[in-house]
Design a protein around this motif. Structure first.
Motif, short mmCIF file in Angstrom:
data_model
loop_
_atom_site.label_atom_id
_atom_site.label_comp_id
_atom_site.label_asym_id
_atom_site.label_seq_id
_atom_site.Cartn_x
_atom_site.Cartn_y
_atom_site.Cartn_z
N LYS A 84 -34.71 7.99 -75.41
CA LYS A 84 -33.61 7.35 -76.12
C LYS A 84 -33.35 5.94 -75.62
CE LYS A 84 -31.13 11.62 -77.26
NZ LYS A 84 -29.85 12.37 -77.11
N THR A 85 -33.53 5.74 -74.33
CA THR A 85 -33.25 4.43 -73.74
C THR A 85 -34.53 3.66 -73.42
OG1 THR A 85 -33.19 5.36 -71.51
CG2 THR A 85 -31.10 5.28 -72.73
N SER A 86 -35.68 4.35 -73.51
CA SER A 86 -36.98 3.75 -73.16
C SER A 86 -36.99 3.26 -71.72
CB SER A 86 -37.31 2.58 -74.12
OG SER A 86 -37.41 3.05 -75.45
N GLU A 87 -36.26 3.98 -70.86
CA GLU A 87 -36.21 3.63 -69.44
C GLU A 87 -36.32 4.91 -68.59
OE1 GLU A 87 -32.56 1.59 -68.82
OE2 GLU A 87 -33.25 -0.30 -69.70
N PHE A 88 -36.63 4.70 -67.34
CA PHE A 88 -36.66 5.82 -66.41
C PHE A 88 -35.26 6.03 -65.83
CE2 PHE A 88 -41.17 4.90 -66.57
CZ PHE A 88 -41.75 6.17 -66.46
N ALA A 89 -34.82 7.26 -65.81
CA ALA A 89 -33.51 7.60 -65.26
C ALA A 89 -33.69 8.51 -64.06
CB ALA A 89 -32.64 8.29 -66.31
N PHE A 90 -32.87 8.26 -63.04
CA PHE A 90 -32.95 9.07 -61.82
C PHE A 90 -32.13 10.33 -61.96
CE2 PHE A 90 -31.34 10.15 -57.52
CZ PHE A 90 -32.56 10.47 -56.93
N HIS A 91 -32.74 11.47 -61.64
CA HIS A 91 -32.05 12.76 -61.64
C HIS A 91 -31.92 13.22 -60.19
CE1 HIS A 91 -32.40 13.56 -66.06
NE2 HIS A 91 -33.36 12.66 -65.93
N PRO A 92 -30.70 13.20 -59.66
CA PRO A 92 -30.51 13.53 -58.24
C PRO A 92 -30.95 14.96 -57.92
CG PRO A 92 -28.54 12.54 -59.18
CD PRO A 92 -29.44 12.86 -60.32
N GLY A 93 -31.49 15.14 -56.72
CA GLY A 93 -31.85 16.46 -56.24
C GLY A 93 -30.66 17.16 -55.60
N SER A 94 -30.90 18.34 -55.09
CA SER A 94 -29.81 19.15 -54.54
C SER A 94 -29.26 18.59 -53.22
CB SER A 94 -30.29 20.58 -54.31
OG SER A 94 -31.46 20.60 -53.52
N ILE A 95 -29.96 17.62 -52.64
CA ILE A 95 -29.52 17.07 -51.36
C ILE A 95 -28.27 16.20 -51.50
CG2 ILE A 95 -30.81 14.89 -51.37
CD1 ILE A 95 -30.56 17.34 -48.42
N PHE A 96 -27.94 15.79 -52.72
CA PHE A 96 -26.78 14.91 -52.93
C PHE A 96 -25.50 15.74 -52.91
CE2 PHE A 96 -30.18 12.18 -54.24
CZ PHE A 96 -29.74 10.90 -53.93
N THR A 97 -25.09 16.11 -51.71
CA THR A 97 -23.92 16.93 -51.48
C THR A 97 -23.42 16.66 -50.07
OG1 THR A 97 -23.09 19.22 -51.62
CG2 THR A 97 -25.26 18.89 -50.61
N ASN A 98 -22.26 17.19 -49.72
CA ASN A 98 -21.74 17.01 -48.35
C ASN A 98 -22.37 17.99 -47.37
OD1 ASN A 98 -18.69 16.43 -50.00
ND2 ASN A 98 -19.69 14.86 -48.75
N LEU A 99 -22.49 19.24 -47.80
CA LEU A 99 -23.06 20.27 -46.94
C LEU A 99 -24.25 20.91 -47.64
CD1 LEU A 99 -23.08 22.05 -44.45
CD2 LEU A 99 -21.33 23.49 -45.50
N PHE A 100 -25.42 20.72 -47.09
CA PHE A 100 -26.65 21.23 -47.67
C PHE A 100 -27.16 22.38 -46.82
CE2 PHE A 100 -31.36 21.10 -48.13
CZ PHE A 100 -31.44 21.37 -49.49
N LEU A 101 -27.28 23.55 -47.43
CA LEU A 101 -27.81 24.73 -46.73
C LEU A 101 -29.27 24.93 -47.13
CD1 LEU A 101 -27.53 27.22 -44.94
CD2 LEU A 101 -26.68 28.48 -46.93
N ALA A 102 -30.16 24.68 -46.18
CA ALA A 102 -31.60 24.89 -46.40
C ALA A 102 -31.93 26.29 -45.91
CB ALA A 102 -32.40 23.84 -45.65
N ASP A 103 -31.92 27.24 -46.83
CA ASP A 103 -32.07 28.65 -46.47
C ASP A 103 -33.54 29.00 -46.27
OD1 ASP A 103 -30.99 31.04 -45.80
OD2 ASP A 103 -30.42 31.64 -47.81
N GLU A 104 -33.85 29.57 -45.11
CA GLU A 104 -35.22 29.96 -44.74
C GLU A 104 -36.17 28.76 -44.85
OE1 GLU A 104 -35.70 33.45 -47.38
OE2 GLU A 104 -35.69 34.63 -45.54
N ILE A 105 -35.81 27.70 -44.15
CA ILE A 105 -36.55 26.44 -44.24
C ILE A 105 -38.02 26.58 -43.84
CG2 ILE A 105 -35.88 25.72 -41.91
CD1 ILE A 105 -35.73 22.86 -42.93
N ASN A 106 -38.32 27.55 -42.98
CA ASN A 106 -39.70 27.68 -42.53
C ASN A 106 -40.56 28.51 -43.47
OD1 ASN A 106 -38.25 29.99 -41.80
ND2 ASN A 106 -39.48 30.38 -39.98
N ARG A 107 -40.07 28.81 -44.67
CA ARG A 107 -40.90 29.50 -45.67
C ARG A 107 -41.54 28.54 -46.67
NH1 ARG A 107 -41.20 34.77 -45.80
NH2 ARG A 107 -39.66 36.05 -44.71
N THR A 108 -41.17 27.27 -46.60
CA THR A 108 -41.74 26.30 -47.53
C THR A 108 -42.86 25.52 -46.86
OG1 THR A 108 -41.13 24.65 -49.19
CG2 THR A 108 -40.22 24.36 -46.98
N SER A 109 -43.52 24.67 -47.61
CA SER A 109 -44.68 23.94 -47.10
C SER A 109 -44.25 22.80 -46.17
CB SER A 109 -45.48 23.35 -48.27
OG SER A 109 -44.74 22.33 -48.92
#
Length: 309
Positions: A84-109
């Motif tokens: 619609k705008t012919s531009e790239f728009a940024f979509h924030p990830g889940s980290i954009f918060t005050n308190l981020f809980l990374a559950d079972e962080i050692n199960r990811t790559s």
């Protein structure tokens, strides 16, 4: 204890009983502006603690389950072309918060784990060359299964070093477990009340940073960390980042105790939690059956406590 923070603690205790020392350490870390690694088995209240903390401190909260298919863009965000705008728009990830809980962080790559390195150190995100600041205050609580659990990957040292403390909640004692069953603590989450606003919390963090640390006290911190680098039982000692985290945590402990100056006792109170994940013990120590905590205790006994002016 600081009156306002004592109220915060009482609110958290509505849903997490018998863990006073762990709650104190979490509040100390928050005051110091650091992050926490909770290494524990499932079902002991890690998520409950994070959610209760966010509610009583008016923090926006996001929980992400770290699985092998989680990508860095899921955490940080991504740019998407908008027709619609012919531009790239940024979509924030889940980290954009005050308190981020990374559950079972050692199960990811490892690639996904490394997405948190800049985030935890600088409180900002860089995507496609553009850097964006995260909300303030910003706080990460990560959980991981015990080493050796199926499907887990060891966190790299660079990641571990960015956590101010590592702690374990452990099983509740008999009395606390009984109260848990009778009170159904998980159902009490709706009763947890807001105690501090984000502005009040930020002000407390600023006051914590201004807590006075005598030169002799700073030298004491340096002596402790340097001793870890020369111990025959340690192959990798505490890093300079660990030294800074130790002093900041000591200041947080002093502020929590309603003091505006740091004592050696403040340093010793947080020393194990700050340092137990930052060192690697030698083969000799393992053969002798020594634990990391025993080695750290030995170091504190070797270094004399300073007399402050």
């Amino acid at each position: 204890m600081n009156a306002k923070l004592a109220q915060v603690k009482e609110e958290i205790k509505k849903v997490l009983q018998g863990k006073d020392s762990a709650i104190d350490l979490v509040l100390t870390t928050l005051l110091a502006g650091g992050h926490i690694l909770l290494e524990d088995i499932p079902g002991v209240g890690k998520t409950t603690l994070a959610l209760a903390l966010s509610k009583t401190l008016s923090m926006s909260y996001c929980r992400m389950q770290f699985t092998p298919d989680v990508l860095p863009s899921d955490i940080l965000g991504f740019n998407m072309y908008e027709s619609k705008t012919s531009e790239f728009a940024f979509h924030p990830g889940s980290i954009f918060t005050n308190l981020f809980l990374a559950d079972e962080i050692n199960r990811t790559s490892p690639k996904t784990q490394s997405a948190l390195l800049e985030v935890m150190e600088e409180h900002r995100v860089t995507v496609d060359g553009v850097t964006r600041d995260l909300p303030s205050p910003f706080f990460v609580i990560a959980t991981q299964n015990p080493v050796g659990a199926s499907g887990t990957q060891k966190l790299p040292d660079s990641q571990l070093d960015r956590f101010f403390v590592r702690l374990s909640l452990g099983y509740p004692d008999t009395e606390s477990a009984t109260r848990l069953l009778m009170g159904h603590s998980s159902e009490q989450m709706n009763t947890v009340q807001e105690v501090l606003t984000l502005e009040e919390l930020s002000a407390m963090q600023e006051k914590t940073a201004q807590v006075y640390a005598d030169e002799a006290l700073c030298r004491y911190v340096v002596d402790l960390t340097e001793a870890s680098r020369h111990s025959e039982f340690i192959t990798q000692g505490i890093s300079p980042r660990g030294s800074m985290a130790l002093l900041k945590m000591a200041k947080g402990h002093a502020f929590l105790s309603d003091r505006n100056f740091v004592t050696p006792e403040d340093v010793l109170a947080v020393f194990d939690s700050v340092c137990n994940h930052r060192i690697l013990i030698s083969t000799r120590a393992k053969a002798s059956g020594m634990t990391i905590s025993e080695i750290l205790t030995q170091i504190t006994r070797q270094i004399p406590m300073p007399k402050l002016s």
